[in-house]
Design an enzyme around this catalytic site. Structure first.
Site, short mmCIF file in Angstrom:
data_model
loop_
_atom_site.label_atom_id
_atom_site.label_comp_id
_atom_site.label_asym_id
_atom_site.label_seq_id
_atom_site.Cartn_x
_atom_site.Cartn_y
_atom_site.Cartn_z
N GLU A 1 -67.40 23.04 28.24
CA GLU A 1 -67.98 21.75 28.64
C GLU A 1 -69.13 21.99 29.60
OE1 GLU A 1 -65.54 18.84 30.60
OE2 GLU A 1 -63.89 19.08 29.18
N GLU B 1 -67.20 7.18 26.83
CA GLU B 1 -65.77 6.86 26.74
C GLU B 1 -65.48 5.71 27.71
OE1 GLU B 1 -63.14 10.54 26.15
OE2 GLU B 1 -64.96 11.36 27.08
N LYS C 1 -62.30 5.56 30.35
CA LYS C 1 -62.08 6.56 31.39
C LYS C 1 -62.06 5.90 32.77
CE LYS C 1 -63.18 11.23 30.06
NZ LYS C 1 -63.99 12.42 30.38
N GLU D 1 -68.25 8.84 35.00
CA GLU D 1 -67.23 9.36 34.09
C GLU D 1 -67.31 8.71 32.71
OE1 GLU D 1 -64.75 11.76 34.34
OE2 GLU D 1 -65.93 12.38 36.07
#
Length: 418
Positions: free
Chosen positions: A266, A320, A323, A329
């Site tokens: 990542e 996303e 999250k 985030e």
């Protein structure tokens, strides 16, 4: 005779240029997080991926629909075992065999599964049972996969955060944290014996967040900067990504595992954040990911590992929305859930049919093979930053031994034919 020579030279040049592109593109993957309630169907995601130069996809689980949707494509997969499954896989070989039977064996070899990651940042999770169970879980899963000829080549590894390092600056001083040394030594021995990679999550964004000076931002974004001399190795670093990767290399070498390869599982940069989150802008996210892609395609490598790029998975494919935590985030995606771009990181194929609402930013130009933001690329001859509007920069692969071999063969044939 002259026509035959010309045709041969053209064919050799095509092989040479194709080798450069193929080798550089094979280093670039992306993470597919699914903590969201608005993601497109697996078939649409497969179509999107095939419209890009992305060649690898990392899942945090083993989504059957995604795995099946990529069957017969050139995109390889990293599957994930959840942290919650580690205790059962560690204590019961039949549980590992069942996991493999359900999540891997039905799909290979039609779908290309390269690695199964057992857990995500398990060693420093704070749960001692995960740290102690990680190695036996990996061993049991490898045994289960090896029992099938179709899955025997699938590697087993696990993903770590940079917190497993006690020291990373300068890179030559990289060392693992003594609290994790016992668990890591066993895992590293497994990786060495199995030929599996050490997977790590380096984030220059977090380094900048802890030191938000302008010079740190330039260093983290691969932008022009004075560089940082590592007094231990006498090597100069021009970006944080290379420095973090080489710190991991130093830690592995220092513990006696120089043969274990590194994979960046990542890395990424959020394009949006809360008011108190520094550096979370579209411009910074595009600069980081665009310049990272250019760096990987160049095959320049790192100061400690020159001439080859480290396999790297960008975080992330989509935003996303479920999250928790700060806005950042939920803002790492290159694409929105409707498959329009948040910004252009230079990964789309020229013939991409996927629509996007974000037009290419100033300083980006198009070539037949790849584009990078030329305003940030260092001119090789004049030693200055290229200016916006100059020609598109096709990264050099001069450092790659494989490509250099092809180049020498090409030149030799040219000399023989002239």
């Amino acid at each position: 005779m002259e026509t035959r020579k010309l045709l041969l030279l053209v064919a050799l040049f095509h092989v040479f240029s194709s080798a450069i592109l193929t080798e550089s593109q094979s280093m670039i993957g992306i993470n597919y997080g699914q903590v969201a309630d608005n993601l497109p169907p697996a078939s649409a995601t497969a179509q999107l991926l095939q419209s890009t130069t992305i060649s690898k996809l990392r899942l945090y689980g083993a989504d059957a629909a995604i795995i099946q949707s990529l069957a017969g494509t050139d995109i390889s997969l990293v599957l994930g075992v959840s942290n919650s499954d580690i205790p059962s896989l560690a204590s019961d070989p039949s549980a590992a065999a069942n996991w493999a039977a359900v999540n891997v064996l039905p799909y290979v070899p039609s779908s290309s599964i390269s690695v199964v990651s057992v857990g995500n940042e398990a060693i420093n999770s704070g749960d001692p049972s995960l740290a102690s169970g990680l190695l036996p879980a990996m061993q049991n899963l490898r045994t289960a996969l090896s029992a099938s000829a179709a899955a025997a080549s699938v590697k087993v590894s696990t993903v770590h955060s940079m917190a497993v390092l006690a020291q990373s600056d300068p890179p030559s001083s990289g060392a693992f944290h003594p609290d994790f040394a016992a668990s890591l030594t066993g895992v590293l021995g497994f990786l060495r014996d199995a030929g599996s990679p050490f997977m790590i999550n380096p984030y220059p964004f977090f380094a900048y967040r802890s030191d938000p000076r302008p010079e740190t931002l330039a260093f983290c974004l691969f932008q022009p900067n004075p560089g940082r001399l590592d007094a231990g190795s006498k090597l100069t670093y021009t970006n944080m990504f290379d420095a973090q990767v080489d710190a991991v290399r130093s830690a592995l070498d220092g513990l006696g595992f120089p043969e274990v390869e590194i994979v960046v599982a990542e890395t990424g940069w959020p394009y949006r954040g809360d008011p108190d989150e520094v550096g979370t802008t579209v411009e910074n996210a595009m600069a980081f990911n665009g310049n990272l892609v250019a760096h990987l395609r160049s095959l320049a490598g790192t100061p400690l590992m020159p001439g080859r790029s480290v396999e790297t998975y960008i975080f992330a494919l989509y935003d996303e929305d479920l999250k928790s935590g700060p806005t950042s985030e939920r803002s790492f995606g290159l694409y929105r859930a409707d498959q329009t771009m948040n910004y252009d990181a230079g990964l789309a194929k020229p013939s991409s049919s996927i629509s996007n609402t974000a037009s290419a930013s100033p300083g980006w130009t198009q070539s037949a093979e790849t584009c990078v933001p030329v305003v940030t690329v260092q001119a090789r001859v004049e030693g200055r930053p290229m200016q916006s509007g100059e020609r598109c920069y096709l990264p050099s692969a001069v450092g790659s031994p494989a490509v250099m071999g092809l180049l020498f063969q090409y030149v030799a044939v040219m000399l023989l034919l002239t």
